[in-house]
Write a protein that holds these residues in place. Sequence first.
Motif, short mmCIF file in Angstrom:
data_model
loop_
_atom_site.label_atom_id
_atom_site.label_comp_id
_atom_site.label_asym_id
_atom_site.label_seq_id
_atom_site.Cartn_x
_atom_site.Cartn_y
_atom_site.Cartn_z
N ARG A 178 0.81 -1.22 0.00
CA ARG A 178 0.00 0.00 0.00
C ARG A 178 0.84 1.26 0.00
O ARG A 178 0.43 2.29 -0.47
N ASN A 179 2.03 1.14 0.55
CA ASN A 179 2.85 2.34 0.60
C ASN A 179 3.86 2.40 -0.55
O ASN A 179 4.83 3.12 -0.49
N SER A 180 3.59 1.62 -1.59
CA SER A 180 4.55 1.62 -2.69
C SER A 180 4.00 2.38 -3.88
O SER A 180 2.79 2.56 -4.02
N PHE A 181 4.91 2.83 -4.70
CA PHE A 181 4.53 3.58 -5.90
C PHE A 181 5.47 3.15 -7.02
O PHE A 181 6.68 3.15 -6.86
N TYR A 182 4.86 2.78 -8.16
CA TYR A 182 5.66 2.27 -9.27
C TYR A 182 5.28 3.02 -10.55
O TYR A 182 4.13 3.03 -10.95
N VAL A 183 6.27 3.67 -11.15
CA VAL A 183 6.02 4.46 -12.37
C VAL A 183 7.00 4.04 -13.46
O VAL A 183 8.15 3.72 -13.17
N THR A 184 6.50 4.04 -14.70
CA THR A 184 7.36 3.63 -15.83
C THR A 184 7.35 4.67 -16.95
O THR A 184 6.40 5.45 -17.07
N ALA A 197 1.80 -1.60 -11.78
CA ALA A 197 2.36 -0.25 -11.79
C ALA A 197 1.25 0.76 -11.50
O ALA A 197 0.08 0.51 -11.80
N ASP A 198 1.63 1.88 -10.92
CA ASP A 198 0.66 2.95 -10.69
C ASP A 198 0.42 3.75 -11.96
O ASP A 198 -0.71 4.13 -12.25
N HIS A 199 1.50 4.04 -12.69
CA HIS A 199 1.35 4.78 -13.94
C HIS A 199 2.29 4.23 -15.00
O HIS A 199 3.47 4.04 -14.72
N ASP A 258 7.56 4.08 -0.79
CA ASP A 258 8.62 3.30 -1.42
C ASP A 258 8.38 3.41 -2.91
O ASP A 258 7.28 3.07 -3.38
N VAL A 259 9.37 3.89 -3.63
CA VAL A 259 9.15 4.14 -5.05
C VAL A 259 10.04 3.26 -5.91
O VAL A 259 11.22 3.07 -5.63
N PHE A 260 9.44 2.73 -6.96
CA PHE A 260 10.23 2.07 -7.99
C PHE A 260 9.96 2.80 -9.30
O PHE A 260 8.82 2.90 -9.75
N PHE A 261 11.00 3.35 -9.86
CA PHE A 261 10.89 4.15 -11.09
C PHE A 261 11.76 3.47 -12.14
O PHE A 261 12.96 3.37 -12.00
N LEU A 262 11.07 3.02 -13.20
CA LEU A 262 11.74 2.22 -14.23
C LEU A 262 11.77 2.93 -15.58
O LEU A 262 10.76 3.47 -16.04
N THR A 263 12.94 2.91 -16.20
CA THR A 263 13.02 3.30 -17.61
C THR A 263 13.96 2.29 -18.26
O THR A 263 14.48 1.40 -17.58
N GLY A 264 14.19 2.42 -19.56
CA GLY A 264 15.07 1.45 -20.20
C GLY A 264 15.02 1.52 -21.70
O GLY A 264 14.57 2.52 -22.27
N LEU A 311 14.69 -6.54 -11.20
CA LEU A 311 15.42 -5.28 -11.05
C LEU A 311 14.95 -4.47 -9.85
O LEU A 311 15.68 -3.64 -9.33
N ALA A 312 13.72 -4.70 -9.44
CA ALA A 312 13.17 -3.92 -8.32
C ALA A 312 13.62 -4.52 -7.01
O ALA A 312 13.92 -5.72 -6.95
N PRO A 313 13.69 -3.70 -5.97
CA PRO A 313 14.00 -4.25 -4.65
C PRO A 313 12.96 -5.32 -4.30
O PRO A 313 11.76 -5.09 -4.49
N GLN A 314 13.43 -6.46 -3.87
CA GLN A 314 12.49 -7.54 -3.57
C GLN A 314 11.91 -7.37 -2.17
O GLN A 314 12.40 -6.57 -1.38
N GLY A 315 10.81 -8.08 -1.90
CA GLY A 315 10.19 -7.95 -0.59
C GLY A 315 8.99 -7.02 -0.63
O GLY A 315 8.24 -6.89 0.33
N ILE A 316 8.83 -6.33 -1.75
CA ILE A 316 7.65 -5.46 -1.93
C ILE A 316 6.98 -5.96 -3.20
O ILE A 316 7.65 -6.26 -4.18
N GLU A 317 5.65 -6.07 -3.20
CA GLU A 317 4.97 -6.47 -4.42
C GLU A 317 4.74 -5.20 -5.25
O GLU A 317 3.92 -4.37 -4.90
N TRP A 318 5.51 -5.01 -6.31
CA TRP A 318 5.44 -3.77 -7.09
C TRP A 318 4.33 -3.79 -8.11
O TRP A 318 3.81 -2.74 -8.49
N TRP A 319 4.03 -4.98 -8.63
CA TRP A 319 3.00 -5.04 -9.66
C TRP A 319 1.62 -4.98 -9.04
O TRP A 319 1.43 -5.61 -8.01
#
Length: 517
Positions: free
Chosen positions: A4-10, A254-256, A44-50, A244-252
């Motif tokens: 709930r406290n995570s945020f994932y943007v791509t 994505a928020d945006h 907790d933020v995961f920000f992905l590009t590539g 690639l994301a820090p493990q231990g948090i369910e990131w999927w």
Amino acid sequence: MKGRNSFYVTTPIYYVNDIPHIGHAYTTVAADVLARFWRLMGKDVFFLTGTDEHGQKVEQAAAKKGLSPKEHADIMVKNFQHLWKELNISNNAFIRTTDQEHKRIVQELLSHLWEKGEIVKRTYTGWYCVPDERFWTEKELVDGKCPDCGRPVEYISEDNYFFLMSRYQERLIRYIEDNPYYILPETRKNEVLGFLKNQPLGDLCISRPKSRLSWGIELPFDRDYVTYVWFDALVNYYSATKYLAPQGIEWWPADHHLIGKDILMTHAVYWSTMLMALELPLPGNIFAHGWWTVEGRKMSKSLGNVVDPFQVIKEFGVDQFRYFLLREVTFGLDGDFSKDAMIQRINTDLANDLGNLLQRTLSMITKYFKGLIPEPEDTEKELKTITEGALEKIEINLRYLAFQKALEEIWQIVGAVNKYIDSSQPWALAKDPSKKGRLQTVLYSAAEALRFIGYYLMAFMPEASYRLLEQLGITSSTVTFATYNPDLKEEALWGRLKPGTVIKKVEPLFPRILIEK
Ligand code: MSP
């Protein structure tokens, strides 16, 4: 369950066949602002590009240079990585679709869909656009040519594998209608719904025979084929969360997913239905932004007007560029880039409104209080309300990716403080010793409001904010660990700027750009 406290943007993953331009910089800066903002809010933020490294375009670009596709990609990927560094992009990871782990996950998902009967083999006979790597029906052709790029198409007949996308047409329509936040802006949502409602949705050809294209991920159930580049590319958003994301948090999910308007259908239709077939949750939001023109004209290599972000940074500065991109046009609409517009923004908003405010506040504190933040006599309620209250408005705007409005909120404070100084006339107060207390209040309040402005701008212009706060005497450690969220950190409350703090007056934050005639 997603944390709930995570945020994932791509961002989209960019093709390595080209060098970065303003369009790439745009989406990535926008995503960076969101990532930085939500980090400051304590998430907790995961920000992905590539980069997107398979497919025909990359294969051809490499061949032209006499390199293998991977050698070519290894060279080209550096341009993007270098640009993100220059632009102060805070991505947590950088995915390359040639990563072993990504390839493994794509194959795993393909096998899964194959076993579930979501993929079938069929003979395809029809038209194919080689440069676009797309099949077209007779009806779709425009004057016998590719409806997308206008180039000639080839008639081919070959066996291929199809993802049974048509199965999901009704479900997708319902999903989009039930989740108004899913596709934004609304005009884009309507475009997708129009497309889905007005014709039967076809199945998606997800294979390419190796005889025609070898640079791709092999189908795990048929070694004579590689998978279609979009099937591989879209999966990056999911695969990255697994390695690639820090493990231990369910990131999927994505928020945006931030994308440009030209790749809306691949995301809104292909990706959504792929996820449905995989029984994975859909992302929270797909946001399609508009395109930049350059001095009123389409940006293109043939016109020779492609905006080079490295050049813009060199000429105007990183934060100036970041600011311009998000302030100039509503995110979602098309915008026009020109040096004049850029200079106008820098000189008016940054140098005049904000830069001068900081300069004159610091100058007066230097002059009247020997460079120490004075002790206020009173709390200026109006300024306190505006500055503290802006956070909520910025937050709501950023939930809807209304970057421009969020910046306008911050400039409301800038305007209010400028007006406050003008009407309080500290220079006049300084002449009358009985007004000393009032003078202290005025300069304290201006400095305190500037501290808020500095915090609020951190997501947008990290370096300039840092320098602004530094000039107010706020040390780097406080700046780094400060957070906007009043529940978490007390820096977000009015009155926390300590009287007696030593200010550090240096060169102007945003030098004016002189206009050459
Ligand atoms: N590789 C695919 C995306 C796969 S995502 C799973 C791709 N790559 S790209 O390098 O061509 O990406 C381009 C991005 O730049 C797109 O989002 C596109 O909208 C954007 N832009 C290209 N030209 C642009 C402008 N003139 N203005 C703004 N954005 C532009 O597509």
